[in-house]
Design an enzyme around this catalytic site. Sequence first.
Site, PDB file in Angstrom:
ATOM      1  CG  ASP A  12      -1.741   1.207   1.390  1.00  0.00           C
ATOM      2  OD1 ASP A  12      -1.797   1.998   0.453  1.00  0.00           O
ATOM      3  OD2 ASP A  12      -2.348   1.387   2.463  1.00  0.00           O
ATOM      4  CG  HIS A  18      -2.439   0.828   7.059  1.00  0.00           C
ATOM      5  ND1 HIS A  18      -2.948   2.060   7.429  1.00  0.00           N
ATOM      6  CD2 HIS A  18      -2.253   0.920   5.717  1.00  0.00           C
ATOM      7  CE1 HIS A  18      -3.078   2.825   6.363  1.00  0.00           C
ATOM      8  NE2 HIS A  18      -2.671   2.153   5.306  1.00  0.00           N
ATOM      9  CD  GLU A  46      -4.098   7.332   0.299  1.00  0.00           C
ATOM     10  OE1 GLU A  46      -5.263   6.942   0.213  1.00  0.00           O
ATOM     11  OE2 GLU A  46      -3.292   6.849   1.133  1.00  0.00           O
TER      12      GLU A  46
END
Length: 346
Positions: A171, A318, A200
């Site tokens: 990611d 994450h 982002e």
Amino acid sequence: MELLRKVSEAPGISGFEYGIAEIIKKELEGHTDKIEEDAFGNLYVHKGKGPKTIMITAHTDEIGLIVKHIDEKGFIRFAKVGGVPDHVLLGQRVQVHGKNKKLSGTIGCKAIHVMKEDERKQLVTYDKMFVDTGATKDQLTKYGVRVGTPITIERGVTELENGLIVGRAMDDRAGCYMLIEALKNANPVNRIVGVFTVQEEVGLRGATVSSFSVRPDVGIAIDTTIAGDHPEIGESEAPIKLGSGPTLVVADGRRDSLGGGLIANPLVIQWLTDLAEKSNIKCQFEVLEGGTTDATAIQLSREGVPSGCIAIPARYVHSFSEVVSKNDIESGVRLLVSIMENPVPF
Ligand SMILES: [Zn+2]
């Protein structure tokens, strides 16, 4: 795989993405019409001419940590940059990016032996942790480590079985890789602006400013999404699976309301669905509660822009160990090439 490894392993928390931009520039030199940067750090790659301007984004930043305080002995307290869950931090090895030297370190906290009974039952929060580099405060100063120095987790890319790979920042380096490959190989029939966006993870900041300057007719964000195909997520909660193809995000946003997110323009979804069918690419459709992407910023730019998001399924997003499928990534590249090489039907 080599390029994916290179972009995935390059460090770059939000606001400190310079190294990745350099890799992308080098990789795309000679393959596109023009490459430029803005004052914010976004990288714009232009390719092709045509009636429509299609903006395609992938964000270069990753979640991480930043030096908040250094004590007299050289122990570093940190703030979190982006959505870093506390429970994945303990015991991680880190890199502290001093101006004059990159230091290795580890995240420490009180050992379980000296925790009181009630402490043992509780989650250790990040404010009870610190980074230990072994260096004294004076040495840290000499190495250019100070308040505001970025810290990344030290994790490389590893291949797993059945075409799966695990990496610290799939990611959205998987998205960066896909956009690089598509820009390199496509012969566009429209004006394509590939934007490698910054910041982002801290609120779609790069996409907000870049969509203003690009003035796109259509916006597509490439990102990762939540694959629920493991023992701790129920299928109805997150039906997306690894290896079943890239995801077309129909809607996303906050849990309970889908506020603050994207409701993809139905014309965009139909267009992407038709392109996938035509190119024989298996896709998944998703309504994601609890997150959003750059597409949300693009759709709200100026007078509004029809937008959508193509997301690569990832397990453990994450967690600094994000698992994705190489097949999904390669299918995603093919879908992007198809977007660039076909007319927009609306
Ligand atoms: Zn992302």
